[in-house]
Write a protein that holds these residues in place. Structure first.
Motif, PDB file in Angstrom:
ATOM      1  N   LYS A  38       3.761  12.378  -8.306  1.00 23.63           N
ATOM      2  CA  LYS A  38       2.850  11.408  -8.927  1.00 23.63           C
ATOM      3  C   LYS A  38       1.510  11.394  -8.192  1.00 23.63           C
ATOM      4  O   LYS A  38       0.437  11.446  -8.829  1.00 23.63           O
ATOM      5  N   GLU A  81      -2.090  12.671  -9.847  1.00 17.46           N
ATOM      6  CA  GLU A  81      -3.238  11.763  -9.895  1.00 17.46           C
ATOM      7  C   GLU A  81      -4.432  12.355  -9.155  1.00 17.46           C
ATOM      8  O   GLU A  81      -5.581  12.195  -9.586  1.00 17.46           O
ATOM      9  N   ARG A 121      -4.628  12.430 -16.619  1.00 17.62           N
ATOM     10  CA  ARG A 121      -5.139  11.255 -17.308  1.00 17.62           C
ATOM     11  C   ARG A 121      -4.069  10.434 -18.022  1.00 17.62           C
ATOM     12  O   ARG A 121      -4.379   9.435 -18.666  1.00 17.62           O
ATOM     13  N   HIS A 122      -2.806  10.873 -17.900  1.00 17.45           N
ATOM     14  CA  HIS A 122      -1.725  10.164 -18.582  1.00 17.45           C
ATOM     15  C   HIS A 122      -0.946   9.302 -17.588  1.00 17.45           C
ATOM     16  O   HIS A 122      -0.875   9.609 -16.397  1.00 17.45           O
ATOM     17  N   GLU A 123      -0.337   8.251 -18.099  1.00 18.06           N
ATOM     18  CA  GLU A 123       0.376   7.307 -17.236  1.00 18.06           C
ATOM     19  C   GLU A 123       1.628   7.943 -16.635  1.00 18.06           C
ATOM     20  O   GLU A 123       2.405   8.612 -17.318  1.00 18.06           O
ATOM     21  N   ARG A 153       4.959   6.644 -14.185  1.00 18.34           N
ATOM     22  CA  ARG A 153       5.593   5.436 -13.652  1.00 18.34           C
ATOM     23  C   ARG A 153       6.896   5.793 -12.956  1.00 18.34           C
ATOM     24  O   ARG A 153       7.726   6.517 -13.507  1.00 18.34           O
ATOM     25  N   ASP A 188       6.601  10.230 -17.568  1.00 13.42           N
ATOM     26  CA  ASP A 188       5.326  10.923 -17.773  1.00 13.42           C
ATOM     27  C   ASP A 188       4.960  10.778 -19.241  1.00 13.42           C
ATOM     28  O   ASP A 188       5.585  11.377 -20.110  1.00 13.42           O
ATOM     29  N   SER A 189       3.929   9.980 -19.512  1.00 16.14           N
ATOM     30  CA  SER A 189       3.537   9.751 -20.907  1.00 16.14           C
ATOM     31  C   SER A 189       2.754  10.916 -21.496  1.00 16.14           C
ATOM     32  O   SER A 189       2.499  10.941 -22.700  1.00 16.14           O
TER      33      SER A 189
END
Length: 433
Positions: A147, A151, A156-158, A160, A182-183
């Protein structure tokens, strides 16, 4: 004469049973002259053809069976960021910046698929959302590192992180110690994507031929690609056969190992049960060497895959082989009927990086292969890079991939599989320990 008794058909998969268009292309007859001949009608070949046609080159594509017949039309349908496994291992060859570029191209690859689907309005059940599952607590540390790195690359995607106590938010199983969502990755119907891309290629002027097994290639400044009933003359050749190269080019064939992978599909599940299994309708994948991956289809079937085989022989009963693996994850599916079972070959290279380049002794012959189970996105990246290189665009990703050397598996085709199986057994032993 063509020795086939009847035209080839797709494997009897859920995908073949749920295609949303029926396409048929002729077999090659007589002689065709084009700028580029592409051999292979999967994602690599189709996307290379699209890229070249968009750049104004004439293209003929030869497929031995049906468009999307191989792994492109049979895979798990998971569209996941990244190319290669542990690209840091190539730092001595491509440098620190080269490693960073590999990682950025792994993100770009998914965006190429996103753009292709949007541009040509391809109906392939594209759904966003993917989840890595932790098989042990240490995997959560790996996810946190992933993660942070993503970043830092500007992803650019979320992303969590999900702790163990909340893992049921993403999967209805007690097997996992946490997860990372991973969106920007997701899942789709791969055969419908391949057929949509074939239609797109044809709309751009690409000549597509099915049931056209290549029997011989005459190399030279003009390449002649022969089938049983015709030939293609071209300035440039692209070999995009991956695990189904079948001795067509021994130099390339020695660098890729065909390995079997298998999927089962349940009957359509009640909406409540499907939501309990995968509450957010994501694609999911665990972290073991013998990976489990699964997702829901558009009609709420559980598609459960994995179990790489290196013997070259499929299990006699794929459902009997795969269902116990599914029930270890989802025992609540004990009474669910298995409607479809199928398998196919993926191409694996020794260093697990896609092989994209050109032959040293034949500079007008390009190739892409060995996606090691991450082909949905990596094939689309390969098509873009091959298109750029063939059109004369220098620099960039193609040269980076071409720099990486790829080992030829020792012992010929009869010893490759046992040697790799032994290597995978070693990795599994380390995993257990």
């Amino acid at each position: 004469m063509n020795a086939r008794v009847r035209p080839p058909q797709h494997a009897a998969s859920y995908y073949a049973a749920s295609v949303n268009r029926q396409l048929a292309y002729p077999s090659l007859q007589d002689e065709v002259k084009v700028d580029v001949c592409v051999v292979g009608g999967g994602f690599s070949g189709l996307n290379t053809a699209i890229e070249l046609a968009q750049k104004g080159l004439s293209v003929a594509l030869l497929e031995a069976n049906k468009i999307g017949w191989g792994a492109s039309g049979r895979n798990g349908g998971q569209l996941i960021r990244g190319v290669g496994h542990g690209v840091e291992q190539f730092e001595s060859v491509v440098g620190t910046e080269g490693v960073r570029q590999f990682k950025l191209m792994g993100l770009e690859a998914v965006e190429i698929v996103r753009a292709r689907v949007a541009q040509f309005q391809i109906d392939c059940d594209l759904t966003w959302g993917y989840c890595d599952l932790a098989n042990k607590p240490a995997h959560l540390d790996d996810f946190a590192a992933d993660k942070a790195e993503l970043e830092s690359l500007g992803y650019r995607h979320e992303l969590r992180l999900i702790p163990k106590e909340r893992v049921h938010e993403v999967v209805g199983s007690d097997n996992y110690h946490g997860a990372m969502i991973d969106s920007g990755s997701g899942h789709l119907h791969p055969l419908n994507l391949a057929l949509g891309e074939a239609a797109a290629a044809q709309s751009l002027g690409v000549q597509l031929f099915e049931d056209s097994v290549v029997t011989r290639i005459d190399y030279g400044s003009e390449v002649r690609v022969h089938t049983a009933s015709g030939q293609v003359r071209a300035t440039t050749l692209v070999l995009a056969c991956n695990a189904y190269l079948n001795g067509l080019n021994p130099q390339l064939g020695g660098k890729v190992l065909p390995a079997g992978s298998y999927i089962i599909a349940t009957e359509p599940l009640p909406e409540e049960q499907a939501r309990q299994l995968i509450p957010q309708n994501m694609a999911l994948c665990d972290q073991r060497v013998t990976v489990d991956y699964y997702r829901l289809s558009a009609d709420r079937r559980l598609l459960f895959g994995g179990a790489c085989h290196y013997s070259g022989r499929d299990p006699a009963d794929i459902a009997a082989y795969m269902q116990p693996k599914m029930l270890k994850v989802f025992p609540q599916l004990a009474n669910a009927r298995i409607d479809y079972q199928w398998g196919g070959m993926i191409g694996i290279g020794a260093n697990r990086l896609p092989q994209i380049g050109r032959l040293q002794d034949q500079p007008n012959v390009f190739y892409a292969q060995a996606y090691s189970g991450h082909g949905v996105n990596a094939t689309h990246l390969a098509g873009k890079l091959l298109g750029e290189a063939i059109a004369g665009q220098v620099g960039g990703g193609f040269e980076l991939f071409a720099k990486v050397p790829h080992m030829t598996f020792p012992g010929g085709k009869h010893l490759r599989s046992p040697l790799l199986a032994l290597g995978m057994l070693w990795h599994r032993l380390k995993e257990v320990l």
